[in-house]
Scaffold this motif. Structure first.
Motif, PDB file in Angstrom:
ATOM      1  N   GLY A 194      32.014  35.898  56.849  1.00 48.58           N
ATOM      2  CA  GLY A 194      32.076  37.268  56.347  1.00 48.58           C
ATOM      3  C   GLY A 194      33.395  37.961  56.547  1.00 48.58           C
ATOM      4  N   GLY A 195      34.287  37.352  57.329  1.00 47.64           N
ATOM      5  CA  GLY A 195      35.539  38.033  57.626  1.00 47.64           C
ATOM      6  C   GLY A 195      36.444  38.235  56.435  1.00 47.64           C
ATOM      7  N   ASP A 196      36.335  37.366  55.434  1.00 51.76           N
ATOM      8  CA  ASP A 196      37.232  37.439  54.283  1.00 51.76           C
ATOM      9  C   ASP A 196      36.578  38.052  53.050  1.00 51.76           C
ATOM     10  OD1 ASP A 196      39.357  36.280  55.650  1.00 51.76           O
ATOM     11  OD2 ASP A 196      38.700  34.242  55.173  1.00 51.76           O
ATOM     12  N   VAL A 197      35.341  38.509  53.168  1.00 55.83           N
ATOM     13  CA  VAL A 197      34.653  39.079  52.005  1.00 55.83           C
ATOM     14  C   VAL A 197      35.401  40.277  51.423  1.00 55.83           C
ATOM     15  CG1 VAL A 197      32.548  40.204  51.175  1.00 55.83           C
ATOM     16  CG2 VAL A 197      32.395  38.214  52.675  1.00 55.83           C
ATOM     17  N   PRO A 198      35.857  41.244  52.252  1.00 54.97           N
ATOM     18  CA  PRO A 198      36.598  42.372  51.663  1.00 54.97           C
ATOM     19  C   PRO A 198      37.846  41.925  50.906  1.00 54.97           C
ATOM     20  CG  PRO A 198      35.892  42.914  53.883  1.00 54.97           C
ATOM     21  CD  PRO A 198      35.611  41.454  53.695  1.00 54.97           C
ATOM     22  N   ALA A 199      38.536  40.906  51.428  1.00 51.66           N
ATOM     23  CA  ALA A 199      39.742  40.418  50.756  1.00 51.66           C
ATOM     24  C   ALA A 199      39.387  39.743  49.433  1.00 51.66           C
ATOM     25  CB  ALA A 199      40.497  39.445  51.665  1.00 51.66           C
ATOM     26  N   TYR A 200      38.350  38.904  49.443  1.00 49.12           N
ATOM     27  CA  TYR A 200      37.926  38.258  48.196  1.00 49.12           C
ATOM     28  C   TYR A 200      37.442  39.300  47.187  1.00 49.12           C
ATOM     29  CZ  TYR A 200      38.028  33.588  50.362  1.00 49.12           C
ATOM     30  OH  TYR A 200      38.405  32.411  50.961  1.00 49.12           O
ATOM     31  N   ALA A 201      36.746  40.330  47.681  1.00 47.37           N
ATOM     32  CA  ALA A 201      36.265  41.383  46.780  1.00 47.37           C
ATOM     33  C   ALA A 201      37.433  42.090  46.107  1.00 47.37           C
ATOM     34  CB  ALA A 201      35.413  42.376  47.558  1.00 47.37           C
ATOM     35  N   LEU A 202      38.495  42.329  46.869  1.00 45.78           N
ATOM     36  CA  LEU A 202      39.696  42.927  46.274  1.00 45.78           C
ATOM     37  C   LEU A 202      40.319  41.989  45.251  1.00 45.78           C
ATOM     38  CD1 LEU A 202      41.403  44.640  49.357  1.00 45.78           C
ATOM     39  CD2 LEU A 202      40.343  45.766  47.394  1.00 45.78           C
ATOM     40  N   GLN A 203      40.267  40.679  45.530  1.00 48.46           N
ATOM     41  CA  GLN A 203      40.806  39.711  44.564  1.00 48.46           C
ATOM     42  C   GLN A 203      40.042  39.753  43.244  1.00 48.46           C
ATOM     43  OE1 GLN A 203      41.275  35.673  45.956  1.00 48.46           O
ATOM     44  NE2 GLN A 203      42.037  36.328  47.951  1.00 48.46           N
ATOM     45  N   ILE A 204      38.724  39.937  43.320  1.00 51.92           N
ATOM     46  CA  ILE A 204      37.925  40.032  42.096  1.00 51.92           C
ATOM     47  C   ILE A 204      38.430  41.178  41.228  1.00 51.92           C
ATOM     48  CG2 ILE A 204      35.621  40.477  41.153  1.00 51.92           C
ATOM     49  CD1 ILE A 204      34.493  39.350  43.826  1.00 51.92           C
ATOM     50  N   THR A 205      38.602  42.334  41.869  1.00 49.92           N
ATOM     51  CA  THR A 205      39.037  43.521  41.133  1.00 49.92           C
ATOM     52  C   THR A 205      40.470  43.385  40.643  1.00 49.92           C
ATOM     53  OG1 THR A 205      37.528  44.915  42.431  1.00 49.92           O
ATOM     54  CG2 THR A 205      39.334  46.017  41.276  1.00 49.92           C
ATOM     55  N   SER A 206      41.362  42.928  41.528  1.00 53.45           N
ATOM     56  CA  SER A 206      42.777  42.845  41.155  1.00 53.45           C
ATOM     57  C   SER A 206      43.013  41.793  40.080  1.00 53.45           C
ATOM     58  CB  SER A 206      43.633  42.542  42.384  1.00 53.45           C
ATOM     59  OG  SER A 206      43.311  41.288  42.934  1.00 53.45           O
ATOM     60  N   LYS A 207      42.249  40.689  40.119  1.00 51.51           N
ATOM     61  CA  LYS A 207      42.423  39.657  39.097  1.00 51.51           C
ATOM     62  C   LYS A 207      42.045  40.200  37.730  1.00 51.51           C
ATOM     63  CE  LYS A 207      43.592  35.502  37.938  1.00 51.51           C
ATOM     64  NZ  LYS A 207      45.004  35.078  38.087  1.00 51.51           N
ATOM     65  N   GLN A 208      40.952  40.946  37.671  1.00 45.85           N
ATOM     66  CA  GLN A 208      40.586  41.475  36.364  1.00 45.85           C
ATOM     67  C   GLN A 208      41.523  42.585  35.919  1.00 45.85           C
ATOM     68  OE1 GLN A 208      36.715  43.122  35.663  1.00 45.85           O
ATOM     69  NE2 GLN A 208      36.783  42.489  33.528  1.00 45.85           N
ATOM     70  N   GLN A 209      42.027  43.364  36.852  1.00 43.63           N
ATOM     71  CA  GLN A 209      42.995  44.384  36.475  1.00 43.63           C
ATOM     72  C   GLN A 209      44.256  43.733  35.910  1.00 43.63           C
ATOM     73  OE1 GLN A 209      43.373  46.704  40.082  1.00 43.63           O
ATOM     74  NE2 GLN A 209      41.722  48.102  39.499  1.00 43.63           N
ATOM     75  N   GLU A 210      44.596  42.573  36.444  1.00 46.24           N
ATOM     76  CA  GLU A 210      45.712  41.806  35.889  1.00 46.24           C
ATOM     77  C   GLU A 210      45.425  41.415  34.451  1.00 46.24           C
ATOM     78  OE1 GLU A 210      47.234  37.241  36.527  1.00 46.24           O
ATOM     79  OE2 GLU A 210      46.825  38.419  38.329  1.00 46.24           O
ATOM     80  N   PHE A 211      44.199  40.976  34.188  1.00 45.08           N
ATOM     81  CA  PHE A 211      43.811  40.623  32.820  1.00 45.08           C
ATOM     82  C   PHE A 211      43.807  41.850  31.912  1.00 45.08           C
ATOM     83  CE2 PHE A 211      41.173  36.976  34.742  1.00 45.08           C
ATOM     84  CZ  PHE A 211      42.239  36.103  34.645  1.00 45.08           C
TER      85      PHE A 211
END
Length: 481
Positions: A166-183
């Motif tokens: 669970g330690g990296d969930v916030p970071a992965y969650a940000l990656q989900i958002t940032s990756k789509q914002q990149e798209f």
């Protein structure tokens, strides 16, 4: 005959070549050309029809998975068997789903990280890859994943990490958002400068809420993170206003309250339904696709579009018939609620396929014309007017070359149809929750019981996979202290 085999058989080859021999048996060269023709066509038949397409393998894999035979599915995705294949990466993605479903969340996360990093490197396809695809088909390209798949990798990374550390969930969650914002930024640039953008790229245009939802769920048990939690809840409400629990979650976040005294929270996350897959379809070129094809041909050489173009083979995303609506959660006292959709995976895949349809058709049209052009160029170079036998050989070889082309059906085959969630506040202590698949027909599926130790002021997560009317693999539980 198999659907993906070329429309040539050994008997057909013999008929063609024997007819050729009869025409030119008196000419010495005729025998040489005829035997060369036969060998070439037999080689095409064996090499293409002898290898299963990704769609074939995916059908067998989905059958094993949906029937609950995880061990067989893991054997089908053995890296040693698929290491050198063009679909090795998507097979690894399917293996990650199997690892997660089997309760090996740490292994699933590692598998997903490897493919994520590789897809990031392959996202910009090289000119060499594109040139190679013009001589064969899109299956020869290094597969960089569809846009929705590159987003889903990060979603599954968050879920895998959630169930083991669970330690990296916030970071992965940000990656989900940032990756789509990149798209989304790329989409804006395409609209503003269409002539300067890649002609084979059409990004999705709707921001997804699942990353913000997962981030808020993990952080909400910490009073120090409530500003971030409130911000995430606002994003969910704005980006997915039809999400059933958006307003309730936002109102609770604004109060800064995790749960009542003596209570804890349980999030039930369910992977529901049979997810999307690709199949081969035949499509007639559209006006837009022909314009794109003309741009491709102009870029690669002096080719021109003919007045009419026959239909071409392209991949089509299919959503299987769905039987499940949601997962009802209950305890000894009765129903506690049912899960609701936070991400509709199949709709996302179908939308992207629709957006990219013209580009896919255009590439297929350009390939067909480039192949015909190559055959004509060889004929001109060899002066086939003086050798009808060689002219026929090259014509039949060109037909066979085109007959080997197939649509690229590579995809992440074991994704769910929907990702659904339910947040429940329960008294602290040992709880037995019953998860019951609710069918669209109103009939219940096979329930599964799971033990959850609810801790005061803490959050627990339950993750289960329900592709059909019963759970597949383990229903996992993780409590954060």
């Amino acid at each position: 005959m198999r659907r993906d085999a070329p429309y040539l058989s050994a008997n057909m080859i013999n008929v063609i070549c024997n007819h050729f021999l009869i025409r030119c048996f008196r000419k010495r060269a005729g025998w040489r050309y005829a035997h060369a023709l036969k060998l070439f066509l037999l080689f095409v038949l064996v090499t293409v029809s002898g290898c299963a397409t990704h769609a074939d393998k995916a059908t067998a894999l989905r059958s094993s998975f949906y029937s609950g035979n995880i061990s067989a599915a893991l054997a089908q995705t053995d890296p040693a068997k698929n290491k050198k294949s063009h679909d090795a990466d998507v097979v690894s993605l399917d293996r990650a789903i199997l690892q997660l479903t089997a309760g090996n969340a740490a292994e699933a996360e590692q598998t997903l990280r490897v493919v994520r990093d590789r897809f990031d490197k392959l996202e910009q396809r090289s000119y060499a890859d594109k040139a190679k695809a013009l001589l064969t088909d899109d299956r020869q390209l290094n597969y960089a994943g569809e846009e929705y798949e590159r987003i889903l990798i990060r979603v599954m990374l968050a879920l895998s990490n959630l169930m083991h550390s669970g330690g990296d969930v916030p970071a992965y969650a940000l990656q989900i958002t940032s990756k789509q914002q990149e798209f989304l930024q790329s989409s804006k640039q395409v609209k503003e400068n269409p002539n300067q953008q890649p002609i084979d790229y059409t990004p999705l245009t709707k921001q997804l809420a699942i990353g913000s939802y997962l981030r808020a769920a993990v952080l909400e048990s910490s009073p120090l993170d409530y500003d971030d939690v409130s911000r995430c809840r606002v994003q969910v409400a704005n980006w997915q206003p039809d999400f059933r629990d958006a307003k309730i979650d936002l109102a609770r976040a604004e109060t800064g309250r995790h749960s009542s005294p003596g209570h804890g929270v349980v999030y039930v996350i369910s992977l529901v339904g049979e997810g999307p897959y690709k199949e081969e379809a035949v499509e007639a070129p559209t006006t837009v696709s022909l314009l794109i094809a003309d741009r491709i041909l102009s870029a690669i050489g002096k080719y021109e579009l003919p007045p009419t173009v026959a239909p071409v083979r392209v991949p089509r995303v299919v959503r299987p018939h769905q039987t499940l609506d949601s997962i009802e959660v209950s305890d000894g006292q009765g129903p506690l609620g049912s899960t609701t959709t936070i991400m509709h995976v199949s709709n996302l895949a179908i939308e992207q396929n629709r957006l990219e349809k013209d580009q896919i058709i255009a590439r297929a049209v350009a390939r067909r014309i480039a192949k015909k052009g190559a055959v004509y160029a060889v004929k001109d170079g060899l002066n086939v007017e003086k050798s009808p036998e060689l002219d026929l050989l090259l014509t039949v070889a060109g037909v066979a070359w085109e007959a080997t082309e197939r649509a690229d059906t590579r995809c992440w085959s074991l994704l769910p149809d929907r990702i659904q969630v339910l947040r429940i506040e329960l008294p602290a202590g040992s709880q037995v929750l019953k998860l019951t698949p609710k069918k669209l027909s109103g009939i219940n599926g096979v329930p599964v019981a799971v033990d959850v130790n609810v801790e005061n002021g803490r959050t627990s997560f339950v993750l289960g996979s329900f592709p059909t009317d019963r759970a597949v693999g383990e229903v996992q539980v993780k409590t954060y202290h």
